[in-house]
Design a protein around this motif. Structure first.
Motif, PDB file in Angstrom:
ATOM      1  N   ASN A 185       0.865  -1.185   0.000  1.00 16.24           N
ATOM      2  CA  ASN A 185       0.000   0.000   0.000  1.00 16.24           C
ATOM      3  C   ASN A 185       0.899   1.232   0.000  1.00 16.24           C
ATOM      4  O   ASN A 185       1.481   1.587   1.027  1.00 16.24           O
ATOM      5  N   ILE A 231       1.338  -6.892   2.192  1.00 18.53           N
ATOM      6  CA  ILE A 231       0.480  -8.060   2.388  1.00 18.53           C
ATOM      7  C   ILE A 231       0.969  -9.137   1.409  1.00 18.53           C
ATOM      8  O   ILE A 231       1.451  -8.811   0.313  1.00 18.53           O
ATOM      9  N   ILE A 251      -5.141  -3.042   4.271  1.00 19.72           N
ATOM     10  CA  ILE A 251      -3.691  -2.864   4.457  1.00 19.72           C
ATOM     11  C   ILE A 251      -3.451  -1.500   5.093  1.00 19.72           C
ATOM     12  O   ILE A 251      -3.859  -0.472   4.537  1.00 19.72           O
TER      13      ILE A 251
END
Lengths: 302, 385
Positions: free
Chosen positions: A55, A95, A89
């Protein structure tokens, strides 16, 4: 009617803009391992190919309903399932998805695998299944090597062997490990006395205010000219017939205040006042919840 | 366990939780500091709106208690009521709200009528960077030095905002220092103004500012916002709210919003900001050698800022025609501290010539100082965050 249409159009434009801003455009493919013999293991104690997402925004990102695929012709291959809190996230975090073809293992196990014998194209599509958010073509690599961005979320990719300096394999963590603030270190090392920062910062502060100053000097010239034109017109003089140097200066606030005061004192003049009488009910209706206000003491006046 | 043992054990346990059992000399010292602030505010009338909440906040933050008992009452204990209120300071969202109020209550007319006064506001920011260099020399890291130096901007919300981003561990000391010196502006500035000006300069009468149209007042916050934030986007929270508040005031269509922003909202945030900043000065965090250094640096930053403002006006006068010369007594107002610094210019001007009212002229550099310090904070944030 016209006003309502304009308002609705504006709201629609702002709405569309904000919807676009809220999209998952900040999601990035960050690191991929295709052949995993002795690296990271999943919750079942098994090794397999993995894909790391990052992210890159500074806000949390919900990725459920986003599609992961290894086939450009089939962008909706693996939809990230709904209802898992872990699909949110946090800002600037990672992730990991296991490309093991076992989606029944859980949210983070895709229904496709990666082929170690050829290049693998991997794509992330937005929830519409049409908008490609990010993609990468992973070259054929030896086992236990990853293909990773040098810096999280941006720039070039490189093959990492996990052994060489700076070529660490970093599933679910930052590709470049930072233990200090690089900017602070740079200033500490190169500008220990602070002269450079002082010069740069003062130059910026002066520039910002100088630009503002010049801008308002121009605006104030225009404003002063308009006031002067108005004054001449009120005296029945054509402003274009008067040279710039001969134009009367605008009145200062103090002069205007003095004139108004003089008018008030000597002519007992008044402005036009709105003759609207408004009656407001000031007594509060009794309520057991508000009755305590009557029992509170007033703040003493000094 | 018999009855008497039971009573004694519980009373002992209760005693161990009381402030009397946990008090240390550092707590007593901080409580005295809090009482001193309250005394200064009430008896000496030094910025009571700020010093009463801060002073009482210091009392709140320094009630001794057993921090290992898990009472969750301390300001640094996550989830406690004080900690929730403190979030506005630690996450930096109180200062922009204060700036909204400042914008809604500030009349930029003096600045619009005489835009060159903006440069005086810029010059006074030398205080920030002078203090930055000295802070570096005293061994602070650049981010800490930047946070300390912003005290020289004489703008409490800006100081809190920047410190919460650059050096949160110094927040209490910097905030208290910034607000203390703002309250002491009437003591610090006049000697500097007298020292660097001649009697002849103090008697300079400035031309009255022209009247400013409403259109100009409306254009100012819009253009001001766009220009300054394009140059320093990191100043967006402060500058955006400042100019937004001013537009609410000047556009003439949102009087209700402007009133709320400048009265009720500002009052609420000031209460919460002052109280939590005061409470953040827990003795264990506050009473350190660094705090003393910060207070010394803050004082120095104020002196440099005031001096550079006055000297810049003198320098500026060298290139201005005789009819447009500026009175150097307005130079001190380039440090924000609105409107106290402008009032000092006015009072000192009247002291030497009872017909020389400098207030409106000084308001120009004064509000330019607010913009300048927010820009400087944005620059430091951009370079060091």
């Amino acid at each position: 009617m016209k006003r309502s249409i304009i308002l609705l159009t504006l709201i629609a434009v702002v709405g569309c803009a904000s919807m676009s801003a809220q999209g998952r455009r900040g999601l990035r493919l960050n690191e991929v391992m295709v052949v995993n013999d002795s690296n990271y293991v999943d919750d079942y104690g098994k090794r397999g190919a993995w894909i790391e997402l990052f992210n890159s925004t500074f806000g949390p990102l919900e990725i459920s309903k986003v599609f992961l695929t290894n086939d450009p012709q089939n962008p909706k291959m693996y939809p990230v399932p709904l209802g898992d809190v872990n699909t949110r996230i946090p800002k600037r975090q990672h992730i990991l998805f296991w490309a093991d073809g076992k989606p029944t293992y859980g949210t983070f196990h895709t229904n496709f695998t990666l082929d170690p014998n050829r290049e693998n194209w991997i794509g992330v599509y937005d929830t519409d299944g049409l908008t490609l958010i990010d993609s990468v073509t992973v070259p054929v690599m030896e086992s236990n090597r990853s293909f990773a961005r040098i810096d999280d979320g941006v720039g070039a990719w490189e093959v990492r062997d996990g052994v060489s300096e700076g070529k660490h394999i970093t599933p679910s963590s930052a590709n470049r490990i930072k233990d200090t603030n690089g900017k602070v270190d740079m200033f500490h090392a190169n500008d220990s006395h602070g002269f450079s920062l002082t010069i740069m910062a003062m130059a910026i502060v002066f520039t910002a205010l100088l630009v503002l100053c010049v801008c308002f000097w121009i605006i104030s010239r225009i404003g002063a000219k308009k006031l002067s034109d108005k004054k001449l017109k009120s005296q029945g003089v054509d402003p274009t017939s008067i040279k710039r140097a001969e134009r009367p200066q605008g009145d200062s606030g103090e002069e205007i205040a003095a004139i108004v005061m003089a008018l008030h004192e000597h002519l007992n003049a008044h402005d036009n006042e709105a003759t609207i009488l408004t009656i407001n009910k000031v007594r509060r209706a009794y309520s057991p919840w508000s009755s305590k206000i009557y029992s509170l003491r007033e703040i003493p006046r000094r | 366990m018999d009855f008497s043992d039971f009573i004694v054990t519980n009373l002992n346990q209760f005693w161990s939780l009381t402030g009397f059992a946990n008090v240390t000399w550092s707590h007593v010292a901080m409580l005295l500091v809090g009482l001193f602030f309250i005394w200064l505010a009430i008896k000496k009338d030094f910025e009571p709106m700020l010093l009463v909440p801060i002073g009482f906040g210091i009392l709140i933050g320094n009630i001794p208690f057993d921090s290992t008992a898990g009472l969750e009452i301390g300001i640094y204990e996550e989830g406690s009521v004080l900690n929730i209120l403190y979030n506005g300071v630690s996450a930096g969202w109180y200062p922009p709200l204060i700036f909204l109020g400042i914008g809604a209550m500030t009349d930029f007319s003096a600045l619009i009528a005489n835009p060159k006064l903006m440069l005086v506001g810029a010059a006074a920011q030398f205080g920030i960077f002078g203090a930055y260099m000295v802070a570096l020399a005293l061994g602070f890291m650049p981010d800490q030095a930047g946070a300390i130096a912003i005290i020289g901007g004489a703008d409490g919300p800006t100081a809190i905002f920047l410190t919460s981003k650059l050096a949160p561990n110094l927040l209490g000391a910097i905030a208290v220092s910034a607000y203390s010196y703002m309250a002491l502006v009437p003591v610090i500035q006049p000697p500097i103004m007298r020292l660097f000006t001649t009697k002849k300069e103090r008697l300079i009468k400035m031309k009255p500012a022209r009247a400013v149209s409403q259109n100009e007042k409306i254009i100012f916050p819009i253009v001001g916002f766009l220009l300054t934030c394009f140059v320093v986007p990191s100043g967006l929270p402060l500058l955006g709210m400042l100019f937004f508040g001013n537009l609410l005031r000047e556009c003439g269509k949102t009087t209700r919003l402007a009133k709320t922003a400048s009265n009720a909202l500002t009052d609420i945030v000031t209460i919460l900001l002052g109280m939590t900043v005061g409470a953040s000065t827990q003795a264990s965090e506050f009473l350190t050698v660094d705090t003393l250094k910060i207070f010394a640096l803050g004082f120095m930053a104020f002196v440099i800022a005031s001096t550079s403002g006055v000297l810049f006006v003198k320098l500026f006068n060298l290139i201005l025609p005789k009819s447009k010369k500026l009175n150097p007594l307005i130079g001190n107002a380039g440090v924000s501290a609105v409107p106290m610094a402008a009032r000092i210019s006015n009072n000192l001007g009247l002291e030497y010539d009872p017909s020389n009212y400098l207030l409106m002229h000084a308001m120009g550099p004064n509000v330019a100082g607010v913009i300048g310090s927010a820009v400087a904070a944005g620059v430091l944030l951009g370079f060091l965050a």
